[in-house]
Write a protein that holds these residues in place. Structure first.
Motif, PDB file in Angstrom:
ATOM      1  N   PHE A   4       0.777  -0.899  -0.269  1.00 45.07           N
ATOM      2  CA  PHE A   4      -0.039   0.151  -0.387  1.00 45.07           C
ATOM      3  C   PHE A   4       1.048   1.249  -0.566  1.00 45.07           C
ATOM      4  O   PHE A   4       0.428   2.268  -0.900  1.00 45.07           O
ATOM      5  N   ALA A   5       1.905   1.031  -0.013  1.00 45.31           N
ATOM      6  CA  ALA A   5       2.799   2.367   0.970  1.00 45.31           C
ATOM      7  C   ALA A   5       3.803   2.747  -0.275  1.00 45.31           C
ATOM      8  O   ALA A   5       3.401   3.751  -0.925  1.00 45.31           O
ATOM      9  N   LEU A   6       3.565   1.625  -1.494  1.00 44.82           N
ATOM     10  CA  LEU A   6       4.061   1.886  -2.614  1.00 44.82           C
ATOM     11  C   LEU A   6       3.407   2.282  -3.581  1.00 44.82           C
ATOM     12  O   LEU A   6       3.501   2.977  -4.293  1.00 44.82           O
ATOM     13  N   ILE A   7       2.536   1.725  -3.413  1.00 43.61           N
ATOM     14  CA  ILE A   7       1.127   2.070  -4.180  1.00 43.61           C
ATOM     15  C   ILE A   7       0.720   3.295  -4.689  1.00 43.61           C
ATOM     16  O   ILE A   7       0.463   4.476  -4.795  1.00 43.61           O
ATOM     17  N   GLY A   8       0.419   3.979  -2.779  1.00 50.78           N
ATOM     18  CA  GLY A   8       0.535   5.400  -2.240  1.00 50.78           C
ATOM     19  C   GLY A   8       1.679   6.265  -2.718  1.00 50.78           C
ATOM     20  O   GLY A   8       1.536   7.530  -3.614  1.00 50.78           O
ATOM     21  N   LEU A   9       3.316   5.547  -2.927  1.00 49.67           N
ATOM     22  CA  LEU A   9       4.065   6.746  -3.674  1.00 49.67           C
ATOM     23  C   LEU A   9       4.211   6.616  -5.214  1.00 49.67           C
ATOM     24  O   LEU A   9       4.346   8.111  -5.562  1.00 49.67           O
ATOM     25  N   ALA A  10       3.444   5.205  -5.415  1.00 49.85           N
ATOM     26  CA  ALA A  10       3.307   5.449  -7.624  1.00 49.85           C
ATOM     27  C   ALA A  10       2.552   6.619  -7.422  1.00 49.85           C
ATOM     28  O   ALA A  10       2.465   7.676  -8.667  1.00 49.85           O
ATOM     29  N   PHE A  11       1.046   6.647  -7.339  1.00 48.25           N
ATOM     30  CA  PHE A  11       0.083   7.471  -7.200  1.00 48.25           C
ATOM     31  C   PHE A  11       0.673   9.312  -7.174  1.00 48.25           C
ATOM     32  O   PHE A  11       0.767  10.217  -7.388  1.00 48.25           O
ATOM     33  N   ALA A  12       1.458   9.309  -5.799  1.00 44.52           N
ATOM     34  CA  ALA A  12       1.968  10.894  -5.797  1.00 44.52           C
ATOM     35  C   ALA A  12       3.411  10.798  -6.396  1.00 44.52           C
ATOM     36  O   ALA A  12       2.649  12.401  -7.698  1.00 44.52           O
ATOM     37  N   LEU A  13       3.513  10.334  -6.887  1.00 46.14           N
ATOM     38  CA  LEU A  13       4.945  10.800  -8.623  1.00 46.14           C
ATOM     39  C   LEU A  13       4.207  10.752  -9.527  1.00 46.14           C
ATOM     40  O   LEU A  13       4.761  12.159 -10.517  1.00 46.14           O
ATOM     41  N   ILE A  14       3.357   9.791  -9.696  1.00 47.13           N
ATOM     42  CA  ILE A  14       2.395  10.209 -11.139  1.00 47.13           C
ATOM     43  C   ILE A  14       1.835  11.926 -11.086  1.00 47.13           C
ATOM     44  O   ILE A  14       1.312  12.023 -11.623  1.00 47.13           O
ATOM     45  N   GLY A  15       1.330  11.837  -9.964  1.00 45.50           N
ATOM     46  CA  GLY A  15       0.468  12.764  -9.546  1.00 45.50           C
ATOM     47  C   GLY A  15       1.859  14.843  -9.679  1.00 45.50           C
ATOM     48  O   GLY A  15       1.412  15.406 -10.207  1.00 45.50           O
ATOM     49  N   VAL A  16       3.352  14.138  -9.383  1.00 42.66           N
ATOM     50  CA  VAL A  16       3.596  15.352  -9.605  1.00 42.66           C
ATOM     51  C   VAL A  16       4.049  14.975 -11.211  1.00 42.66           C
ATOM     52  O   VAL A  16       4.589  16.192 -11.455  1.00 42.66           O
ATOM     53  N   ALA A  17       4.221  14.096 -11.743  1.00 43.01           N
ATOM     54  CA  ALA A  17       4.447  14.422 -12.818  1.00 43.01           C
ATOM     55  C   ALA A  17       4.042  15.083 -13.544  1.00 43.01           C
ATOM     56  O   ALA A  17       3.927  15.643 -14.824  1.00 43.01           O
ATOM     57  N   GLY A  18       2.164  14.340 -13.418  1.00 44.39           N
ATOM     58  CA  GLY A  18       1.636  15.311 -14.230  1.00 44.39           C
ATOM     59  C   GLY A  18       1.043  16.944 -13.610  1.00 44.39           C
ATOM     60  O   GLY A  18       1.039  17.875 -14.985  1.00 44.39           O
ATOM     61  N   LEU A  19       1.817  16.721 -12.691  1.00 48.52           N
ATOM     62  CA  LEU A  19       2.042  18.500 -12.393  1.00 48.52           C
ATOM     63  C   LEU A  19       2.557  19.144 -13.164  1.00 48.52           C
ATOM     64  O   LEU A  19       2.433  20.623 -14.038  1.00 48.52           O
ATOM     65  N   GLN A  20       3.812  18.837 -13.298  1.00 55.39           N
ATOM     66  CA  GLN A  20       4.819  18.970 -14.571  1.00 55.39           C
ATOM     67  C   GLN A  20       4.054  19.464 -15.845  1.00 55.39           C
ATOM     68  O   GLN A  20       4.971  19.974 -16.755  1.00 55.39           O
TER      69      GLN A  20
END
Length: 75
Positions: A4-20
């Motif tokens: 669950f921590a890895l999935i949460g981290l993956a979603f956070a990184l996807i969100g950051v990439a989307g913002l960029q």
């Protein structure tokens, strides 16, 4: 739990990439608008320079011609 921590981290990184990506698209749009504005300003500048040059030429022609009105007043 670790999954669950890895999935949460993956979603956070996807969100950051989307913002960029969204920010880069925004900057691209701003640059295109500025280029359009610069082209418009350059065209207006060219037109105004021509008008200024024509006005200067007209003033030189008027300065070369004697004023008849003043000649009558002096006489």
């Amino acid at each position: 739990m670790f999954t669950f921590a890895l999935i949460g981290l993956a979603f956070a990184l996807i969100g950051v990439a989307g913002l960029q990506i969204m920010y880069l698209l925004y900057l691209d749009r701003v640059m295109r608008d500025r280029k359009t504005l610069i082209k418009t300003l350059e065209r207006q500048n060219k037109r105004l320079r021509k008008q200024l040059e024509q006005a200067r030429i007209r003033n030189q022609i008027r300065a070369d011609q004697p004023d008849d009105e003043w000649a009558e007043v002096i006489d």
